[in-house]
Design a protein around this motif. Sequence first.
Motif, mmCIF file in Angstrom:
data_model
loop_
_atom_site.group_PDB
_atom_site.id
_atom_site.type_symbol
_atom_site.label_atom_id
_atom_site.label_comp_id
_atom_site.label_asym_id
_atom_site.label_seq_id
_atom_site.Cartn_x
_atom_site.Cartn_y
_atom_site.Cartn_z
ATOM 1 N N ILE A 111 39.721 -47.969 9.633
ATOM 2 C CA ILE A 111 37.987 -46.628 9.431
ATOM 3 C C ILE A 111 37.831 -46.407 8.300
ATOM 4 O O ILE A 111 36.873 -45.942 8.552
ATOM 5 N N LEU A 112 38.485 -46.183 8.038
ATOM 6 C CA LEU A 112 38.302 -45.014 6.477
ATOM 7 C C LEU A 112 38.758 -46.614 5.307
ATOM 8 O O LEU A 112 39.916 -46.818 5.313
ATOM 9 N N GLN A 113 37.671 -46.987 3.720
ATOM 10 C CA GLN A 113 37.658 -48.180 3.330
ATOM 11 C C GLN A 113 36.745 -47.387 1.917
ATOM 12 O O GLN A 113 36.254 -46.378 2.114
ATOM 13 N N GLY A 114 37.232 -48.227 0.945
ATOM 14 C CA GLY A 114 36.347 -47.804 -0.047
ATOM 15 C C GLY A 114 36.589 -46.025 -0.677
ATOM 16 O O GLY A 114 37.419 -45.564 -0.444
ATOM 17 N N GLU A 115 35.181 -45.984 -1.010
ATOM 18 C CA GLU A 115 34.942 -44.562 -1.879
ATOM 19 C C GLU A 115 35.087 -43.940 -0.168
ATOM 20 O O GLU A 115 35.581 -42.586 -0.554
ATOM 21 N N GLN A 131 39.146 -43.178 -0.424
ATOM 22 C CA GLN A 131 39.489 -42.168 -1.505
ATOM 23 C C GLN A 131 38.899 -40.708 -1.709
ATOM 24 O O GLN A 131 39.582 -39.956 -2.025
ATOM 25 N N LYS A 132 38.394 -40.414 -1.274
ATOM 26 C CA LYS A 132 37.344 -39.407 -0.809
ATOM 27 C C LYS A 132 38.581 -38.249 -0.117
ATOM 28 O O LYS A 132 38.736 -36.940 -0.979
ATOM 29 N N HIS A 192 45.225 -26.406 9.153
ATOM 30 C CA HIS A 192 43.990 -26.509 9.280
ATOM 31 C C HIS A 192 43.435 -27.574 8.120
ATOM 32 O O HIS A 192 42.486 -27.250 7.345
ATOM 33 N N GLY A 193 43.900 -27.971 7.763
ATOM 34 C CA GLY A 193 44.033 -29.085 6.808
ATOM 35 C C GLY A 193 42.744 -29.615 6.793
ATOM 36 O O GLY A 193 41.741 -30.170 5.714
ATOM 37 N N PHE A 194 41.733 -29.719 7.810
ATOM 38 C CA PHE A 194 40.368 -30.677 8.161
ATOM 39 C C PHE A 194 39.698 -30.124 7.140
ATOM 40 O O PHE A 194 39.322 -30.626 7.186
ATOM 41 N N ALA A 195 39.373 -28.873 7.067
ATOM 42 C CA ALA A 195 38.671 -27.516 7.245
ATOM 43 C C ALA A 195 38.914 -27.687 5.563
ATOM 44 O O ALA A 195 38.575 -26.942 5.248
ATOM 45 N N PHE A 196 39.735 -27.997 4.749
ATOM 46 C CA PHE A 196 40.190 -27.943 3.088
ATOM 47 C C PHE A 196 39.031 -28.676 2.536
ATOM 48 O O PHE A 196 38.559 -27.858 1.426
ATOM 49 N N ASP A 197 38.459 -29.987 3.466
ATOM 50 C CA ASP A 197 37.460 -30.679 2.435
ATOM 51 C C ASP A 197 36.082 -30.978 3.004
ATOM 52 O O ASP A 197 36.890 -31.590 4.179
ATOM 53 N N LYS A 198 35.129 -30.755 2.783
ATOM 54 C CA LYS A 198 34.087 -31.968 3.647
ATOM 55 C C LYS A 198 34.325 -32.776 4.304
ATOM 56 O O LYS A 198 34.661 -33.860 4.455
ATOM 57 N N ALA A 199 35.300 -33.408 3.083
ATOM 58 C CA ALA A 199 35.803 -35.483 3.437
ATOM 59 C C ALA A 199 36.754 -35.337 4.385
ATOM 60 O O ALA A 199 36.207 -36.378 5.203
ATOM 61 N N LEU A 200 37.447 -34.594 4.926
ATOM 62 C CA LEU A 200 38.516 -34.237 5.706
ATOM 63 C C LEU A 200 37.968 -33.562 7.525
ATOM 64 O O LEU A 200 37.929 -34.193 7.877
ATOM 65 N N GLU A 201 36.723 -32.380 6.472
ATOM 66 C CA GLU A 201 36.270 -31.941 7.799
ATOM 67 C C GLU A 201 35.179 -33.171 8.744
ATOM 68 O O GLU A 201 35.321 -32.996 9.822
ATOM 69 N N ALA A 202 34.692 -34.141 8.123
ATOM 70 C CA ALA A 202 33.813 -35.644 8.343
ATOM 71 C C ALA A 202 34.735 -35.997 9.705
ATOM 72 O O ALA A 202 34.215 -36.523 10.794
#
Length: 274
Positions: free
Chosen positions: A25-29, A32-33, A62-72
Motif C-alpha cells: 500500500i506504500l510504494q516509492g516516495e 521512503q518518506k 504517538h509515533g504517527f504524530a511525529f511526522d505528517k508522512a506518518l500521520e497521513a
Amino acid sequence: RDPLLMTPDQRYLFDASGFLHLPGILQGEELQKAQAAVQRYIDCPPDKLPPGFTPNNGAYPHGFAFDKALEALAFHPAIWPIVLELTDHKPRFASGTMRVNTRTQDTFGALHCAADDWGQTPCYLVKDGRIFCDYFVIFVYVTDVHPGDGGLVVVPGSHKSQFKRPPDFYISPDGNDPDPHPAVLNITPKAGDAVIISELLTHGVLRWRPEDRDRRFLMLRYVPQYIGPTDDNLPFPFPDEILARLSRETRELIEFAPFSRVKEITQRDTITLS
C-alpha cells in the motif's frame, strides 16, 4: 453513503480469517518518506524529542504524530474504506504507536485476544452483507519481514471462536518461541504492506531473530466514535501536546462523538491533511 466499501475479496477473507494482509500500500516516495520519518524518531536524542514522545524498550508512543508522512497513514486510501465499513462510517482513531523490534530486546509475546484477556467481548457482526468490527488494529510496516525472522503470529479464524483458549496452547515457559504449530500462522509482511486484525483474533509475537536488521511498523488502532478514551478497555487518551501537532482532519478522527453524529471526514473518499 454506500456502506459496502471493502472489496468482496477483502470482506470474505477478513470474515473467514479475522485478518487482512494488504501488500504494497506504500510504494516509492510515499514509502521512503515514511521510512525516513521513522528513522528520525529513532535517531532523535531523548532530550531533543518534542513533548509527548518518550521511547520505552522498542515502543515509540504517538509515533504517527511525529511526522505528517506518518500521520497521513491513518487515512491512507488503501485502508480508509475498510476503516469506514468496519465502523459503520463512525470511526474514531484510538492510538498510533510505533514499534521497533530488535534481537536484543525481544522475548516471545504470548498469545492474546480481547475475548480471553479483556473483561468483556467486543462486537464482531455480519449483517446486510457487511462487517461491523468495533475494535481493530492496522499494522503498517516500513521494513521487510522474511520467513524465519519472527514477528506476528495469528490463529486464523479464532475471532469467531466460542471456546476459551486452552491455557497450555502455544505457550513459552522461558521466553523463547514455542514449537511450531500447524494452526498458528506467522505473517511476514514486506516494507509498505499493511496487516489488519480484529482484536478478537488470537495473536502473538515470535522473537525477532535477525541481528543485522530490525522490524519497524506503526500500530494504528480504531474503534467506533462513541467508544470514548475513558473506556476500561481503551486507556489511550492523547495528551494536549500531541493533539496540538495534528491536522484538523486527524483531530476530528480522534474525537469522541455520539452515535447520531456524522463526522465530516466520513463523507470524503480521500483525505488530505490540512
